[in-house]
Design a protein around this motif. Structure first.
Motif, short mmCIF file in Angstrom:
data_model
loop_
_atom_site.label_atom_id
_atom_site.label_comp_id
_atom_site.label_asym_id
_atom_site.label_seq_id
_atom_site.Cartn_x
_atom_site.Cartn_y
_atom_site.Cartn_z
N PHE A 1 0.84 -1.19 0.00
CA PHE A 1 0.00 0.00 0.00
C PHE A 1 0.88 1.25 0.00
N GLY A 2 0.37 2.31 -0.59
CA GLY A 2 1.06 3.59 -0.55
C GLY A 2 2.23 3.72 -1.51
N ALA B 1 7.51 3.00 -8.38
CA ALA B 1 7.85 1.70 -7.80
C ALA B 1 7.52 0.54 -8.74
N TYR B 2 6.90 0.84 -9.88
CA TYR B 2 6.42 -0.20 -10.79
C TYR B 2 7.16 -0.15 -12.12
N ASN B 3 7.13 -1.25 -12.84
CA ASN B 3 7.55 -1.25 -14.24
C ASN B 3 6.69 -0.24 -14.97
N GLN B 4 7.33 0.72 -15.61
CA GLN B 4 6.60 1.85 -16.18
C GLN B 4 5.69 1.43 -17.33
N LEU C 1 -4.29 2.73 -7.03
CA LEU C 1 -2.92 2.27 -6.91
C LEU C 1 -2.43 2.43 -5.47
N LYS C 2 -2.75 3.54 -4.85
CA LYS C 2 -2.30 3.81 -3.48
C LYS C 2 -2.83 2.76 -2.51
N MET C 3 -4.09 2.38 -2.68
CA MET C 3 -4.71 1.41 -1.78
C MET C 3 -4.61 -0.02 -2.30
N ALA C 4 -4.02 -0.19 -3.49
CA ALA C 4 -3.94 -1.51 -4.13
C ALA C 4 -5.32 -2.15 -4.19
N VAL D 1 -0.64 -6.73 -6.70
CA VAL D 1 0.72 -6.23 -6.87
C VAL D 1 1.66 -7.43 -6.83
N LEU D 2 2.52 -7.54 -7.84
CA LEU D 2 3.43 -8.66 -7.97
C LEU D 2 4.86 -8.17 -7.80
N ASN D 3 5.49 -8.64 -6.75
CA ASN D 3 6.87 -8.24 -6.44
C ASN D 3 7.89 -9.13 -7.16
N PRO D 4 9.07 -8.58 -7.46
CA PRO D 4 10.12 -9.41 -8.07
C PRO D 4 10.64 -10.43 -7.07
N ARG D 5 11.02 -11.60 -7.57
CA ARG D 5 11.59 -12.64 -6.71
C ARG D 5 13.06 -12.39 -6.40
N THR D 6 13.73 -11.63 -7.26
CA THR D 6 15.16 -11.39 -7.11
C THR D 6 15.46 -9.90 -7.17
#
Length: 353
Positions: A204-205, A210-213, A233-236, A241-246
């Motif tokens: 959140f926030g 912070a994302y792939n443009q 986007l702020k509150m998802a 939201v998918l975070n990178p593994r590495t």
């Protein structure tokens, strides 16, 4: 409740045909093997999937405001014509729809032990978008929402896979049956694994940086194209939201729940009060801001995909011609804006909110 249960005793005529590009091609990710590697892939087909689900419907409906699971039997015939039966658990899900719909959307939980024995891996949750109400308009709304998922998948791989189904609900107490339609949506963890990411539960926030443009631009412009402001986007909200593994990887966003969009135009959808929106079909861009140069690649992608998007709607024969014409006309108004040099800028920011 008796009125609703009685209304379950009706049957819609179901036609099983192949629908060109309107049905997604099954996606298998096990390194060249054509066999499905997950249960969801086992249920994917280029035809309408035939499903039967037996459960205590009255108990489920009476408890739709809770997250309590109830037993059910889930059966389907896969693309090879083989019948598969599962003992599963079912509960209501969602926020607005579970309170509004006579028949709420559901979460299906399949047994991990049996899945492992069948070689289907660990992803045992599947979302089911239901018919909501027992009328033709509700079925049209479901078809429209199914198409919004299909259209988004034409623009990016970071999209939820869906499977349209014809489903017969059988009440385990009364034996009453109703046949209608639904949409199966893959689990977010399965989507994340496909994208070599992991789901973030508490993202959140975060700001646009912070994302792939490219991913975020496609998401934001798509939401504008379909006239959807029911996300944040702020509150998802209404997105995963998918975070990178590495280290060094980029964060992605994948949207869902498009029923409040102008393209779907559900009867129960309400205008966004924060935007002073008068009609759900009024478009407001509420995504991130980029310069005209930064928008160039994404806008070109949408323009290049226009014919494919229109054909996806055209080739979906389950939707009546009037509804298809309406959807294409709504998209045409978006493309007219692009042709006139429209550059997205956040409405709330421009208006001091």
């Amino acid at each position: 409740m008796k009125t609703f249960i009685n209304s379950l005793i009706f049957t819609l005529t179901l036609t099983v045909v192949t629908f060109g590009n309107a049905f997604a091609t099954p996606y298998y990710n096990n390194s060249g093997d054509d066999a499905p590697s997950t249960l969801f892939e086992h249920m994917q087909t280029t035809q309408l999937l035939q499903v039967t689900m037996e459960m205590d419907i009255e108990t489920l409906i009476d408890n739709k405001k809770t997250n309590e699971f109830f037993p059910a039997k889930f059966s389907f015939k896969n693309s090879q014509g083989m019948m598969t039966d599962w003992d599963i658990e079912v509960r209501s899900r969602g926020r607005f729809r579970r309170m509004t719909c006579e028949f709420p959307p559901l979460k299906l939980k399949f047994p991990k032990k049996e899945m492992k024995a069948e070689g289907f891996g660990k992803h045992n949750d599947v979302k089911l978008v239901t018919h909501c109400m027992d009328d033709k308009k509700a079925v049209e709304t479901l078809f429209r929402e199914y198409l919004t998922y299909q259209l988004y998948a034409k623009l990016t791989d970071a999209s939820f896979r869906t499977q349209l189904i014809s489903i017969t609900y059988r009440d385990s107490k009364t034996g009453a049956e109703t046949s209608t339609y639904g949409i199966l949506i893959e689990d977010a963890d399965e989507l994340a694994e496909r994208m070599n990411k992991e789901e973030c539960e508490n993202c959140f926030g975060l700001t646009a940086s912070a994302y792939n443009q490219s991913n975020l631009q496609i998401h934001d412009l798509y939401q504008y194209m379909i006239g959807n402001t029911d996300w944040s986007l702020k509150m998802a909200r209404n997105m995963k939201v998918l975070n990178p593994r590495t280290d060094g990887g980029e964060r992605l966003v994948a949207p869902y729940d498009f029923d409040f969009s102008g393209l779907v135009n559900a009867d129960y959808a309400k205008p966004n009060a924060d935007l002073q929106q008068k009609d759900v079909r009024d478009r407001y861009y509420i995504g991130a801001d980029w310069t005209a140069d930064e928008w160039t690649t994404t806008i070109k992608l949408f323009q290049d995909k226009k014919m494919e998007l229109m054909m996806t709607i055209d080739q979906f024969d389950m939707l009546n011609n009037k509804a298809k014409k309406d959807m294409k006309k709504y998209l045409e108004s978006f493309y007219s804006e692009l042709d006139q040099g429209f550059i997205p800028q956040n409405y709330l920011a421009l208006n001091g909110n």
